[in-house]
Design a protein around this motif. Sequence first.
Motif, PDB file in Angstrom:
ATOM      1  N   VAL A 213       0.938  -1.180   0.051  1.00 59.18           N
ATOM      2  CA  VAL A 213      -0.058   0.146  -0.038  1.00 59.18           C
ATOM      3  C   VAL A 213       0.891   1.165   0.200  1.00 59.18           C
ATOM      4  N   GLY A 214       0.572   2.095  -0.775  1.00 57.86           N
ATOM      5  CA  GLY A 214       1.609   3.367  -1.086  1.00 57.86           C
ATOM      6  C   GLY A 214       1.371   4.030  -2.061  1.00 57.86           C
ATOM      7  N   SER A 215       2.174   4.857  -2.627  1.00 58.44           N
ATOM      8  CA  SER A 215       1.735   5.841  -3.791  1.00 58.44           C
ATOM      9  C   SER A 215       2.385   5.473  -5.199  1.00 58.44           C
ATOM     10  N   VAL A 216       1.361   5.760  -6.124  1.00 51.65           N
ATOM     11  CA  VAL A 216       1.872   5.811  -7.474  1.00 51.65           C
ATOM     12  C   VAL A 216       1.865   7.168  -8.089  1.00 51.65           C
ATOM     13  N   ALA A 217       2.952   7.557  -8.798  1.00 53.66           N
ATOM     14  CA  ALA A 217       3.011   9.017  -9.156  1.00 53.66           C
ATOM     15  C   ALA A 217       3.600   9.387 -10.404  1.00 53.66           C
ATOM     16  N   TYR A 218       3.704  10.625 -10.819  1.00 54.91           N
ATOM     17  CA  TYR A 218       4.683  10.908 -11.944  1.00 54.91           C
ATOM     18  C   TYR A 218       5.526  11.846 -11.470  1.00 54.91           C
ATOM     19  N   ASP A 219       6.973  11.469 -11.621  1.00 55.72           N
ATOM     20  CA  ASP A 219       8.069  12.088 -11.228  1.00 55.72           C
ATOM     21  C   ASP A 219       8.828  13.022 -12.501  1.00 55.72           C
TER      22      ASP A 219
ATOM     23  N   ALA B 172      -5.652  -4.545  -9.353  1.00 53.21           N
ATOM     24  CA  ALA B 172      -7.301  -4.455  -8.891  1.00 53.21           C
ATOM     25  C   ALA B 172      -7.513  -3.381  -7.851  1.00 53.21           C
ATOM     26  N   GLY B 173      -6.374  -3.328  -7.121  1.00 51.20           N
ATOM     27  CA  GLY B 173      -6.578  -2.193  -6.003  1.00 51.20           C
ATOM     28  C   GLY B 173      -6.210  -0.955  -6.225  1.00 51.20           C
ATOM     29  N   LEU B 174      -5.720  -0.585  -7.814  1.00 50.06           N
ATOM     30  CA  LEU B 174      -5.547   0.694  -8.326  1.00 50.06           C
ATOM     31  C   LEU B 174      -6.566   1.590  -8.267  1.00 50.06           C
ATOM     32  N   GLU B 175      -7.149   2.431  -7.699  1.00 51.38           N
ATOM     33  CA  GLU B 175      -8.217   3.204  -7.592  1.00 51.38           C
ATOM     34  C   GLU B 175      -7.976   4.232  -8.561  1.00 51.38           C
ATOM     35  N   ARG B 176      -8.706   4.664  -9.452  1.00 58.59           N
ATOM     36  CA  ARG B 176      -8.586   5.654 -10.454  1.00 58.59           C
ATOM     37  C   ARG B 176      -9.749   6.963  -9.983  1.00 58.59           C
ATOM     38  N   ALA B 177      -9.333   7.751  -9.363  1.00 59.32           N
ATOM     39  CA  ALA B 177     -10.161   8.925  -8.935  1.00 59.32           C
ATOM     40  C   ALA B 177     -10.257  10.279  -9.833  1.00 59.32           C
ATOM     41  N   SER B 178     -11.199  10.967  -9.576  1.00 61.10           N
ATOM     42  CA  SER B 178     -11.384  12.399 -10.414  1.00 61.10           C
ATOM     43  C   SER B 178     -10.229  13.069  -9.978  1.00 61.10           C
ATOM     44  N   GLY B 179      -9.545  13.677 -11.071  1.00 57.20           N
ATOM     45  CA  GLY B 179      -8.424  14.577 -10.740  1.00 57.20           C
ATOM     46  C   GLY B 179      -7.278  14.024 -11.330  1.00 57.20           C
ATOM     47  N   SER B 180      -6.292  14.656 -10.857  1.00 55.47           N
ATOM     48  CA  SER B 180      -4.746  14.336 -11.495  1.00 55.47           C
ATOM     49  C   SER B 180      -3.901  13.546 -10.453  1.00 55.47           C
ATOM     50  N   THR B 181      -3.027  12.880 -11.108  1.00 50.42           N
ATOM     51  CA  THR B 181      -2.149  11.837 -10.411  1.00 50.42           C
ATOM     52  C   THR B 181      -1.151  12.684  -9.547  1.00 50.42           C
ATOM     53  N   PHE B 182      -0.842  12.155  -8.507  1.00 50.25           N
ATOM     54  CA  PHE B 182       0.363  12.760  -7.507  1.00 50.25           C
ATOM     55  C   PHE B 182       1.357  12.851  -8.560  1.00 50.25           C
ATOM     56  N   ARG B 183       2.007  14.142  -8.312  1.00 51.76           N
ATOM     57  CA  ARG B 183       2.957  14.378  -8.989  1.00 51.76           C
ATOM     58  C   ARG B 183       4.340  14.954  -8.095  1.00 51.76           C
ATOM     59  N   TRP B 184       5.494  14.632  -8.248  1.00 51.55           N
ATOM     60  CA  TRP B 184       6.811  15.127  -7.457  1.00 51.55           C
ATOM     61  C   TRP B 184       7.936  15.649  -8.580  1.00 51.55           C
ATOM     62  N   ALA B 185       8.522  16.992  -8.268  1.00 49.58           N
ATOM     63  CA  ALA B 185       9.493  17.264  -9.124  1.00 49.58           C
ATOM     64  C   ALA B 185      10.727  17.503  -8.314  1.00 49.58           C
ATOM     65  N   GLY B 186      11.931  16.786  -8.661  1.00 49.64           N
ATOM     66  CA  GLY B 186      13.244  17.201  -8.007  1.00 49.64           C
ATOM     67  C   GLY B 186      14.399  17.402  -8.815  1.00 49.64           C
ATOM     68  N   GLU B 187      15.375  17.916  -8.126  1.00 44.96           N
ATOM     69  CA  GLU B 187      16.646  18.047  -9.045  1.00 44.96           C
ATOM     70  C   GLU B 187      17.884  17.528  -7.987  1.00 44.96           C
ATOM     71  N   TYR B 188      18.892  16.699  -8.467  1.00 50.67           N
ATOM     72  CA  TYR B 188      20.012  16.333  -7.798  1.00 50.67           C
ATOM     73  C   TYR B 188      21.312  16.898  -8.223  1.00 50.67           C
TER      74      TYR B 188
ATOM     75  N   THR C 196      10.566  14.183 -17.511  1.00 47.21           N
ATOM     76  CA  THR C 196       9.199  14.731 -17.247  1.00 47.21           C
ATOM     77  C   THR C 196       8.094  13.928 -17.133  1.00 47.21           C
ATOM     78  N   ASP C 197       7.359  13.765 -15.999  1.00 41.05           N
ATOM     79  CA  ASP C 197       6.042  12.821 -15.936  1.00 41.05           C
ATOM     80  C   ASP C 197       6.531  11.645 -15.966  1.00 41.05           C
ATOM     81  N   ALA C 198       7.533  10.896 -15.393  1.00 44.52           N
ATOM     82  CA  ALA C 198       8.070   9.573 -15.756  1.00 44.52           C
ATOM     83  C   ALA C 198       7.288   8.851 -14.403  1.00 44.52           C
ATOM     84  N   LEU C 199       7.132   7.496 -14.543  1.00 39.71           N
ATOM     85  CA  LEU C 199       6.436   6.761 -13.696  1.00 39.71           C
ATOM     86  C   LEU C 199       7.219   6.565 -12.340  1.00 39.71           C
ATOM     87  N   GLY C 200       6.772   6.758 -11.453  1.00 37.70           N
ATOM     88  CA  GLY C 200       7.415   6.799 -10.046  1.00 37.70           C
ATOM     89  C   GLY C 200       6.270   6.341  -8.975  1.00 37.70           C
ATOM     90  N   GLY C 201       6.697   6.628  -7.694  1.00 38.21           N
ATOM     91  CA  GLY C 201       5.812   6.197  -6.545  1.00 38.21           C
ATOM     92  C   GLY C 201       6.415   5.139  -5.815  1.00 38.21           C
TER      93      GLY C 201
END
Length: 313
Positions: free
Chosen positions: A6-12, A68-84, A22-27
């Motif tokens: 149980v955790g996050s699925v995101a675009y990084d 099956a437990g991946l819920e699709r909700a109304s709105g945008s997917t969690f996003r994170w941006a960072g620089e190393y 940009t908007d790479a699969l992450g989480g």
Amino acid sequence: MSLLVVGSVAYDSVKIGAESRTDALGGSATYFSVAASYFSDVSLIAVVGEDFRESDVALMQGHNVDTAGLERASGSTFRWAGEYDPDDLNSRETLDTQLNVFADFSPKLSDDHRGAPYLFLANIDPALQLDVLNQMEERPKLVALDTMNFWIEGKKDELQKVVEAVDVLFIDETEARMFSGKSNLLHAASAITDMGPHTLLIKRGEHGVLLFHDGSIFVAPAFPLETVVDPTGAGDSFAGGFMGYMAATGDISSRGLRRATVLGSVMGSFCVEAFSLERTSALSKEEIENRFRAFGGLTDFEHLAEDESLPRP
């Protein structure tokens, strides 16, 4: 189903020197699931928005991750941006965080999910982690938890409650000191295991990992790499390899935990060789086994025999 995460699925969006994605699969749940899928059946519980790409669902399903437990909700997917910092990949600046649908995430477990024998509570609000554990039909054989400094600073009491209820805790060395209030890592480990977990893994980045279990200490080095591209998701991939091995073997002996730790390090080492899941999602079993064997050579040496002493001048 044997392993539930149980955790996050995101675009990084990640920038390292001249390279970026940009908007790479992450989480956390994504990295964990793909890494663990090489060894065990995995089911994922997370939430994404209407903008989540079907190709990314297909990538996870292509690794036999149950979505099956991946819920699709109304709105945008969690996003994170960072620089190393390209000269110090341990140094990372968060440029933007948009929780979006993740802000209202409330994990709901199906009957199948509630019966999973192995559970990984990825890095989310500790109140949600405890709620997930309370939803289980019966206590799983092994419950593992990951966390971060944000929860230690903002919800330490809630975090301690869930730490007291789990078997395995993944935490990095800075967070271990912060959570325990101890500057010495051995003292920090003792304080944390006294709270409840029988197994503690302190992640130390390029310096490897420390495993504490039943009074013993095991040190696994980081695999030496000529090129590190992107460290994002390495810790979650490490946890995926570790828990995937646990779910596949059920071996919680010292031997089993040490093997799982090395396998976790193997999966983390592959993760950092490319952006996002570009490397981790394209592995062969042969590559994984070869690197697992190579790890053994990093610290293999001739021990002193019972009747042998070290040379003296």
